[in-house]
Design an enzyme around this catalytic site. Structure first.
Site, mmCIF file in Angstrom:
data_model
loop_
_atom_site.group_PDB
_atom_site.id
_atom_site.type_symbol
_atom_site.label_atom_id
_atom_site.label_comp_id
_atom_site.label_asym_id
_atom_site.label_seq_id
_atom_site.Cartn_x
_atom_site.Cartn_y
_atom_site.Cartn_z
ATOM 1 N N ARG A 118 0.821 -1.213 0.000
ATOM 2 C CA ARG A 118 0.000 0.000 0.000
ATOM 3 C C ARG A 118 0.854 1.261 0.000
ATOM 4 N NH1 ARG A 118 -5.239 1.952 -0.950
ATOM 5 N NH2 ARG A 118 -5.438 3.944 0.136
ATOM 6 N N GLU A 119 1.947 1.222 0.751
ATOM 7 C CA GLU A 119 2.782 2.410 0.894
ATOM 8 C C GLU A 119 3.454 2.817 -0.414
ATOM 9 O OE1 GLU A 119 3.336 4.551 3.264
ATOM 10 O OE2 GLU A 119 2.310 3.632 4.964
ATOM 11 N N SER A 120 4.034 1.869 -1.103
ATOM 12 C CA SER A 120 4.872 2.227 -2.254
ATOM 13 C C SER A 120 4.637 1.384 -3.499
ATOM 14 C CB SER A 120 6.348 2.093 -1.861
ATOM 15 O OG SER A 120 6.669 0.723 -1.633
ATOM 16 N N TYR A 205 -6.671 4.126 4.111
ATOM 17 C CA TYR A 205 -5.430 3.366 4.280
ATOM 18 C C TYR A 205 -5.661 2.178 5.213
ATOM 19 C CZ TYR A 205 -0.589 2.417 5.707
ATOM 20 O OH TYR A 205 0.626 1.825 5.989
#
Length: 218
Positions: A118-120, A205
């Protein structure tokens, strides 16, 4: 985000802190080397996060974040700390690093993978609009205190992210939603709002990472 950066500075030793009946002292963590000048430990409960610096047997409170809201913890269960689990849907060249980081810091590699994805999107060169870098999207100040020398070194970045994730799991007593919200918006925001902050980005998120993690458990 200044609050996220500030809180990150004081959270790093959370997993080594030990205390009983709400009291904290040097004797609570034998062998941890906290008598070394400048050693920082934290105390956390439902109302405050306080950082202490030790000078021999003397402690000095250097930071305290207090909240009038009492956090209700809903531990997800033992899975979040299962570092022996296997992963899928992880880029092949990162599988071993992810597993090593998970075992080192005692966190489920499937959760680590869900956060990284999810982050990158597994992009080691990714830089967010707020300056978070690498696969785990670590802020530079947070990375320094995690001991990450090179934000764009894949191994350093993943190990730093695993360390931070484990610390947040400890601080929030294994509550997955609060941990993920803190990773995204900072522990201070979670304490301030008494739960997942009402930020659309953070709420999306938490839903997305939790869903990805739960799918990996099936």
């Amino acid at each position: 985000q200044p609050m996220k950066t500030l809180i990150a500075v004081v959270l790093l030793a959370a997993s080594t802190a030990a205390y009983a009946d709400g009291h904290f002292s040097a004797a609570d963590v034998p062998g941890a080397g906290i008598r070394r000048p400048g050693r920082i430990m934290i105390r956390n409960d439902g109302h405050a996060i306080t950082a202490y610096r030790f000078f021999g047997d003397i402690r000095e409170a250097i930071f305290s974040l207090r909240s009038t809201r009492s956090l209700a913890y809903r531990p997800f269960g033992a899975a979040v700390f299962d570092s022996t689990a296997s992963t899928s849907n992880v880029p092949a060249h990162l599988t071993a690093i992810l597993g090593d980081a998970a075992r080192t810091h005692g966190v489920d590699p499937r959760l680590l993978a869900a956060v990284a994805g999810r982050e990158s999107g597994w992009n080691a060169q990714s830089v967010s609009r707020t300056g978070a870098c690498g696969i785990m999207q670590l802020m530079p100040a947070t990375a320094r205190y995690l001991g990450v020398a090179n934000l764009f070194d894949v191994r350093d970045n993943i190990f730093g992210g695993a360390h931070y994730l484990r610390t947040l799991l400890e601080v929030f007593h294994g509550d997955l939603d609060l941990t993920l919200a803190a990773y995204n918006a900072g522990p201070g925001a979670v304490q301030r709002y008494g739960g997942v902050p009402p930020y659309p980005e953070t709420q999306a998120y938490v839903r997305a990472v939790r869903a990805a993690y739960e799918r990996s458990l099936r």
